[in-house]
Scaffold this active site. Structure first.
Site, PDB file in Angstrom:
ATOM      1  CB  ALA A  34      48.965  14.083  43.187  1.00  0.00           C
ATOM      2  CG  LEU A  37      47.437  17.896  45.967  1.00  0.00           C
ATOM      3  CD1 LEU A  37      48.034  19.347  45.995  1.00  0.00           C
ATOM      4  CD2 LEU A  37      48.691  16.998  46.158  1.00  0.00           C
ATOM      5  CE  LYS A  38      39.839  18.639  48.851  1.00  0.00           C
ATOM      6  NZ  LYS A  38      38.201  18.654  48.516  1.00  0.00           N
ATOM      7  NE  ARG A  73      39.896  31.330  46.515  1.00  0.00           N
ATOM      8  CZ  ARG A  73      39.000  32.064  46.329  1.00  0.00           C
ATOM      9  NH1 ARG A  73      38.630  32.683  47.664  1.00  0.00           N
ATOM     10  NH2 ARG A  73      38.021  32.001  45.534  1.00  0.00           N
ATOM     11  NE  ARG A  88      42.439  24.547  53.763  1.00  0.00           N
ATOM     12  CZ  ARG A  88      42.343  25.728  53.355  1.00  0.00           C
ATOM     13  NH1 ARG A  88      42.684  26.773  54.023  1.00  0.00           N
ATOM     14  NH2 ARG A  88      41.783  25.924  52.267  1.00  0.00           N
ATOM     15  CG  HIS A 112      40.386  35.989  36.711  1.00  0.00           C
ATOM     16  ND1 HIS A 112      41.535  34.849  36.617  1.00  0.00           N
ATOM     17  CD2 HIS A 112      39.302  35.238  36.894  1.00  0.00           C
ATOM     18  CE1 HIS A 112      40.714  33.841  36.901  1.00  0.00           C
ATOM     19  NE2 HIS A 112      39.415  33.853  36.856  1.00  0.00           N
ATOM     20  CG  ASN A 123      38.734  40.836  39.279  1.00  0.00           C
ATOM     21  OD1 ASN A 123      38.580  39.571  38.786  1.00  0.00           O
ATOM     22  ND2 ASN A 123      37.508  41.423  38.964  1.00  0.00           N
ATOM     23  CE1 TYR A 124      43.859  39.418  41.673  1.00  0.00           C
ATOM     24  CE2 TYR A 124      44.721  38.706  39.738  1.00  0.00           C
ATOM     25  CZ  TYR A 124      43.958  38.155  40.967  1.00  0.00           C
ATOM     26  OH  TYR A 124      43.768  37.069  41.409  1.00  0.00           O
ATOM     27  CG  ASP A 149      46.964  36.433  34.585  1.00  0.00           C
ATOM     28  OD1 ASP A 149      46.501  36.878  35.942  1.00  0.00           O
ATOM     29  OD2 ASP A 149      46.180  35.745  33.856  1.00  0.00           O
TER      30      ASP A 149
END
Length: 379
Positions: free
Chosen positions: A69, A71-72, A95, A101, A136, A139-140, A166
């Protein structure tokens, strides 16, 4: 009958955290449909390939369906909305704000399916100053202080061998909370919105250091505390032949047994007096023998010490084979078979292990009116 038989999942996620969550639900009987952009999610193209798709895609998506799909596209969004009416669980990994949106945020979706369990997985959650920051796993764990507890030194930094955020911060909390939401829905008919931030659970993994710091003001540093390298009782020591021995003799009885087995000097057995000296002595002792010699010494002894195995060695260990960890299989488009990914679902809840599971071809679940090609979904 499997526990999640009859439960339908729409999975908008990619890469590891969400797809692994969907795999766990699928293994417990849920019908999981991946919603992919028209060109397919990126992990399909990863190397090495195993058949037409990457081995990673095959491992994480066996047993699922796939629809495409854009999605736009209004038409594709309408098609997704028609599917939502019959969906129990929706998992997304965009995000914050992206699904809204597209007109597919929780507020819009619950108008279609009021009792839906809607789970969003992101790095830092749906709100807060870091919510929009990209990242990623590394970073977390660094942003939350977990990495600071053990990362080697300036000459030889060490990247952790597992994607802790993750899987431990994304996949597992998502599955746990989805199942909790289903239990509540069964009792009350109420749906749920679940905000999973992969970084949040990293404080859980730092439980001992967090407690010491917050309660006592004793914040552990890099490799200097009991569970991160500061204690002789919880260490990794090299052997003479370049292998390693893992020691986790935390309890006194295990420590006493280990000291006897390796012949540690009596004056060094009080590991609180001079931990560095005890560590040095053990390095010298263990470095004098090969891994096989130490394996024989530790065999059958209650000392919480063992030779570090390679993953290849562990995968042929009679214990894990007898446990049935590798009894399940996947099959690619060419008919080749490989062991399925080991997932934390009890055997009595899983699918029939005699039948290999396949990852879906791109868009094979589209039906008679597949989505037209279009632009990529927004990340």
């Amino acid at each position: 009958m499997q526990p999640l038989s009859g439960i339908k999942v729409l999975d908008f996620t990619t890469l590891l955290p969400g797809p692994l969550a969907g795999l766990v639900l699928s293994e417990a009987g849920a019908e999981v449909t991946k919603v992919e952009r028209p060109e397919g999610e990126e992990i399909r193209k990863y190397l090495p390939r195993w058949g037409a798709e990457s081995i990673q895609f095959n491992l994480l998506n066996s047993g699922k369906k796939s629809i495409t799909a854009d999605l736009k596209s209004d038409a594709d969004r309408d098609r997704i909305k028609s599917l939502i009416a019959g969906t129990d669980i929706l998992i997304e990994q965009f995000r914050p704000g992206v699904m809204a949106r597209f007109g597919l945020g929780y507020d819009a979706v619950k108008q279609i399916r009021p009792d839906i369990v809607y789970c969003s997985i992101t790095g830092y959650g749906q709100f807060g100053p870091k919510a929009a920051i990209a990242g990623h796993d590394l970073n977390y764990i660094s942003e939350t202080g977990l990495l600071s507890l053990s990362f080697g030194n300036a000459d030889r930094t060490v990247v952790p061998p597992a994607l802790i955020a993750d899987i431990g911060g994304g996949t597992m909390p998502a599955v746990i909370n989805i199942l909790l939401a289903l239990l509540r829905r069964n009792a009350s008919g109420e749906g749920a919105y679940i905000d999973i931030a992969m970084s949040d659970a990293m404080f859980t993994y730092a439980w001992w250091a967090f407690g010491l710091g917050k309660a006592l003001g004793e914040w552990p540093g890099n490799g200097d505390h009991m569970l991160s390298g500061g204690s002789p009782r919880y260490q990794i020591f090299p052997t003479r032949d370049g292998r390693f021995v893992a020691v986790a003799a935390l309890e006194q009885k295990f420590w006493d047994n280990l000291c006897e087995l390796v012949g540690l000097e009596e004056r060094l057995r009080d590991d609180q007096a001079d931990p560095a000296a005890t560590i040095g002595a053990l390095r010298a002792i263990i470095g004098n023998r090969t891994a096989e010699e130490w394996r024989a010494v530790f065999e059958g002894k209650d000392c919480a010490a063992n030779v570090v195995r390679t993953l290849e060695e562990a995968s042929t260990d009679p214990h894990f084979i007898e446990r049935g960890l590798f009894d399940y299989s996947i099959e690619n488009d060419a008919g080749a078979r490989a062991p399925a990914l080991v997932v934390p679902v009890a055997p009595q809840f899983r699918s029939d292990k005699s039948t290999p599971r396949r990852a879906p071809g791109l868009g094979t679940g589209n039906g008679p009116d597949p989505a037209a090609s279009g632009s990529s979904q927004e990340r």
